[in-house]
Write a protein that holds these residues in place. Structure first.
Motif, PDB file in Angstrom:
ATOM      1  N   THR A 191     -67.422  42.232  51.692  1.00  0.00           N
ATOM      2  CA  THR A 191     -66.676  42.562  50.489  1.00  0.00           C
ATOM      3  C   THR A 191     -65.312  43.092  50.869  1.00  0.00           C
ATOM      4  OG1 THR A 191     -68.754  43.109  49.405  1.00  0.00           O
ATOM      5  CG2 THR A 191     -66.757  43.947  48.379  1.00  0.00           C
ATOM      6  N   ARG A 192     -64.342  42.697  50.095  1.00  0.00           N
ATOM      7  CA  ARG A 192     -62.983  43.170  50.324  1.00  0.00           C
ATOM      8  C   ARG A 192     -62.469  43.859  49.064  1.00  0.00           C
ATOM      9  NH1 ARG A 192     -63.914  38.426  52.582  1.00  0.00           N
ATOM     10  NH2 ARG A 192     -63.357  38.059  54.728  1.00  0.00           N
ATOM     11  N   VAL A 193     -61.679  44.877  49.267  1.00  0.00           N
ATOM     12  CA  VAL A 193     -61.017  45.555  48.171  1.00  0.00           C
ATOM     13  C   VAL A 193     -59.572  45.073  48.181  1.00  0.00           C
ATOM     14  CG1 VAL A 193     -60.248  47.787  47.281  1.00  0.00           C
ATOM     15  CG2 VAL A 193     -62.511  47.569  48.336  1.00  0.00           C
ATOM     16  N   VAL A 194     -59.116  44.580  47.036  1.00  0.00           N
ATOM     17  CA  VAL A 194     -57.755  44.073  46.946  1.00  0.00           C
ATOM     18  C   VAL A 194     -56.868  45.168  46.373  1.00  0.00           C
ATOM     19  CG1 VAL A 194     -56.233  42.348  45.903  1.00  0.00           C
ATOM     20  CG2 VAL A 194     -58.542  41.704  46.629  1.00  0.00           C
ATOM     21  N   VAL A 195     -55.783  45.456  47.089  1.00  0.00           N
ATOM     22  CA  VAL A 195     -54.756  46.357  46.591  1.00  0.00           C
ATOM     23  C   VAL A 195     -53.622  45.452  46.129  1.00  0.00           C
ATOM     24  CG1 VAL A 195     -53.127  48.188  47.157  1.00  0.00           C
ATOM     25  CG2 VAL A 195     -55.411  48.187  48.194  1.00  0.00           C
ATOM     26  N   ALA A 196     -53.392  45.418  44.826  1.00  0.00           N
ATOM     27  CA  ALA A 196     -52.357  44.550  44.262  1.00  0.00           C
ATOM     28  C   ALA A 196     -51.148  45.386  43.882  1.00  0.00           C
ATOM     29  CB  ALA A 196     -52.905  43.819  43.042  1.00  0.00           C
ATOM     30  N   VAL A 197     -49.972  44.922  44.280  1.00  0.00           N
ATOM     31  CA  VAL A 197     -48.726  45.591  43.919  1.00  0.00           C
ATOM     32  C   VAL A 197     -47.853  44.593  43.179  1.00  0.00           C
ATOM     33  CG1 VAL A 197     -48.791  47.252  45.802  1.00  0.00           C
ATOM     34  CG2 VAL A 197     -47.667  45.077  46.157  1.00  0.00           C
ATOM     35  N   THR A 198     -47.066  45.085  42.251  1.00  0.00           N
ATOM     36  CA  THR A 198     -46.180  44.212  41.489  1.00  0.00           C
ATOM     37  C   THR A 198     -44.737  44.609  41.741  1.00  0.00           C
ATOM     38  OG1 THR A 198     -46.207  45.644  39.558  1.00  0.00           O
ATOM     39  CG2 THR A 198     -47.872  43.915  39.650  1.00  0.00           C
ATOM     40  N   GLY A 199     -43.865  43.713  41.440  1.00  0.00           N
ATOM     41  CA  GLY A 199     -42.451  43.996  41.580  1.00  0.00           C
ATOM     42  C   GLY A 199     -41.661  42.714  41.737  1.00  0.00           C
ATOM     43  N   THR A 200     -40.353  42.857  41.712  1.00  0.00           N
ATOM     44  CA  THR A 200     -39.480  41.696  41.835  1.00  0.00           C
ATOM     45  C   THR A 200     -38.968  41.524  43.249  1.00  0.00           C
ATOM     46  OG1 THR A 200     -37.611  43.055  41.170  1.00  0.00           O
ATOM     47  CG2 THR A 200     -38.749  41.827  39.425  1.00  0.00           C
ATOM     48  N   SER A 201     -39.324  42.432  44.134  1.00  0.00           N
ATOM     49  CA  SER A 201     -38.819  42.400  45.500  1.00  0.00           C
ATOM     50  C   SER A 201     -39.953  42.181  46.494  1.00  0.00           C
ATOM     51  CB  SER A 201     -38.118  43.723  45.818  1.00  0.00           C
ATOM     52  OG  SER A 201     -37.875  43.828  47.197  1.00  0.00           O
ATOM     53  N   ASP A 202     -39.678  41.380  47.525  1.00  0.00           N
ATOM     54  CA  ASP A 202     -40.655  41.193  48.594  1.00  0.00           C
ATOM     55  C   ASP A 202     -40.847  42.472  49.407  1.00  0.00           C
ATOM     56  OD1 ASP A 202     -41.230  38.584  47.952  1.00  0.00           O
ATOM     57  OD2 ASP A 202     -39.718  37.752  49.296  1.00  0.00           O
ATOM     58  N   ALA A 203     -39.959  43.449  49.251  1.00  0.00           N
ATOM     59  CA  ALA A 203     -40.047  44.694  50.010  1.00  0.00           C
ATOM     60  C   ALA A 203     -41.079  45.651  49.428  1.00  0.00           C
ATOM     61  CB  ALA A 203     -38.680  45.383  50.067  1.00  0.00           C
ATOM     62  N   ILE A 204     -41.561  45.404  48.228  1.00  0.00           N
ATOM     63  CA  ILE A 204     -42.524  46.308  47.586  1.00  0.00           C
ATOM     64  C   ILE A 204     -43.729  46.588  48.491  1.00  0.00           C
ATOM     65  CG2 ILE A 204     -44.132  46.567  45.644  1.00  0.00           C
ATOM     66  CD1 ILE A 204     -41.264  47.057  44.820  1.00  0.00           C
ATOM     67  N   PRO A 205     -44.358  45.554  49.113  1.00  0.00           N
ATOM     68  CA  PRO A 205     -45.522  45.862  49.965  1.00  0.00           C
ATOM     69  C   PRO A 205     -45.182  46.717  51.186  1.00  0.00           C
ATOM     70  CG  PRO A 205     -45.506  43.555  49.364  1.00  0.00           C
ATOM     71  CD  PRO A 205     -44.189  44.131  48.920  1.00  0.00           C
ATOM     72  N   ASP A 206     -43.900  46.796  51.546  1.00  0.00           N
ATOM     73  CA  ASP A 206     -43.494  47.568  52.716  1.00  0.00           C
ATOM     74  C   ASP A 206     -43.090  49.001  52.397  1.00  0.00           C
ATOM     75  OD1 ASP A 206     -43.850  45.366  54.402  1.00  0.00           O
ATOM     76  OD2 ASP A 206     -41.854  44.618  53.953  1.00  0.00           O
ATOM     77  N   CYS A 207     -43.160  49.405  51.144  1.00  0.00           N
ATOM     78  CA  CYS A 207     -42.698  50.753  50.796  1.00  0.00           C
ATOM     79  C   CYS A 207     -43.700  51.809  51.280  1.00  0.00           C
ATOM     80  CB  CYS A 207     -42.452  50.869  49.290  1.00  0.00           C
ATOM     81  SG  CYS A 207     -43.938  51.101  48.303  1.00  0.00           S
ATOM     82  N   ASP A 208     -43.232  53.033  51.430  1.00  0.00           N
ATOM     83  CA  ASP A 208     -44.062  54.129  51.939  1.00  0.00           C
ATOM     84  C   ASP A 208     -45.278  54.404  51.050  1.00  0.00           C
ATOM     85  OD1 ASP A 208     -42.460  54.518  54.123  1.00  0.00           O
ATOM     86  OD2 ASP A 208     -41.305  56.147  53.214  1.00  0.00           O
ATOM     87  N   HIS A 209     -45.096  54.353  49.740  1.00  0.00           N
ATOM     88  CA  HIS A 209     -46.208  54.628  48.828  1.00  0.00           C
ATOM     89  C   HIS A 209     -47.316  53.601  49.021  1.00  0.00           C
ATOM     90  CE1 HIS A 209     -48.436  55.950  45.343  1.00  0.00           C
ATOM     91  NE2 HIS A 209     -48.460  54.707  44.913  1.00  0.00           N
ATOM     92  N   THR A 210     -46.941  52.322  49.098  1.00  0.00           N
ATOM     93  CA  THR A 210     -47.938  51.265  49.298  1.00  0.00           C
ATOM     94  C   THR A 210     -48.663  51.467  50.619  1.00  0.00           C
ATOM     95  OG1 THR A 210     -46.617  49.722  48.000  1.00  0.00           O
ATOM     96  CG2 THR A 210     -48.289  48.772  49.436  1.00  0.00           C
ATOM     97  N   ALA A 211     -47.923  51.823  51.654  1.00  0.00           N
ATOM     98  CA  ALA A 211     -48.538  52.051  52.969  1.00  0.00           C
ATOM     99  C   ALA A 211     -49.552  53.187  52.905  1.00  0.00           C
ATOM    100  CB  ALA A 211     -47.462  52.349  54.009  1.00  0.00           C
TER     101      ALA A 211
END
Length: 118
Positions: A67-87
């Motif tokens: 089983t995998r847990v998906v963490v989904a993030v939204t935004g208009t920038s490809d940098a969103i997954p790299d932000c400190d909060h997401t990390a």
């Protein structure tokens, strides 16, 4: 005397110490496929000596099961997954889910539909 359990000991390390292939170690650890009694003995002895522990997340990901847990993030920038909060969210999820044998998957969901102007 058995070594201290170490998640950093890989199947390759055990294979080298036991004088067998990585595939043989995998079959012994998972309990699948034909392996001679002597090879099983050598693999188990090497795994004990090196402190190898089975990583349930790695096993699930390698087999395509689990089983995998998906963490989904939204935004208009490809940098969103790299932000400190997401990390921090992904790291916290991994700390909680990993010991339970759950994998973490990070997905970016676009804020707009493909091909449509904002």
């Amino acid at each position: 005397m058995a070594g201290r359990p170490s998640p950093s000991v890989t199947l390759e390390n055990v294979a080298l110490a036991a004088g067998v292939s990585r595939a043989t170690v995998s079959r012994v650890v998972s309990g699948t496929g034909p392996v001679s009694a002597e090879a099983q003995r050598r693999v188990r002895a090497a795994a004990d000596a090196l402190g190898h522990v089975v990583d349930p997340v790695a096993r699930a990901l390698a087999s395509g099961a689990g089983t995998r847990v998906v963490v989904a993030v939204t935004g208009t920038s490809d940098a969103i997954p790299d932000c400190d909060h997401t990390a921090r969210v992904v790291a916290a999820g991994a700390r909680v889910c990993g010991p339970e044998g759950l994998g973490i998957v990070l997905r970016r969901l676009p804020l707009r539909a493909p091909g449509r102007e904002l």
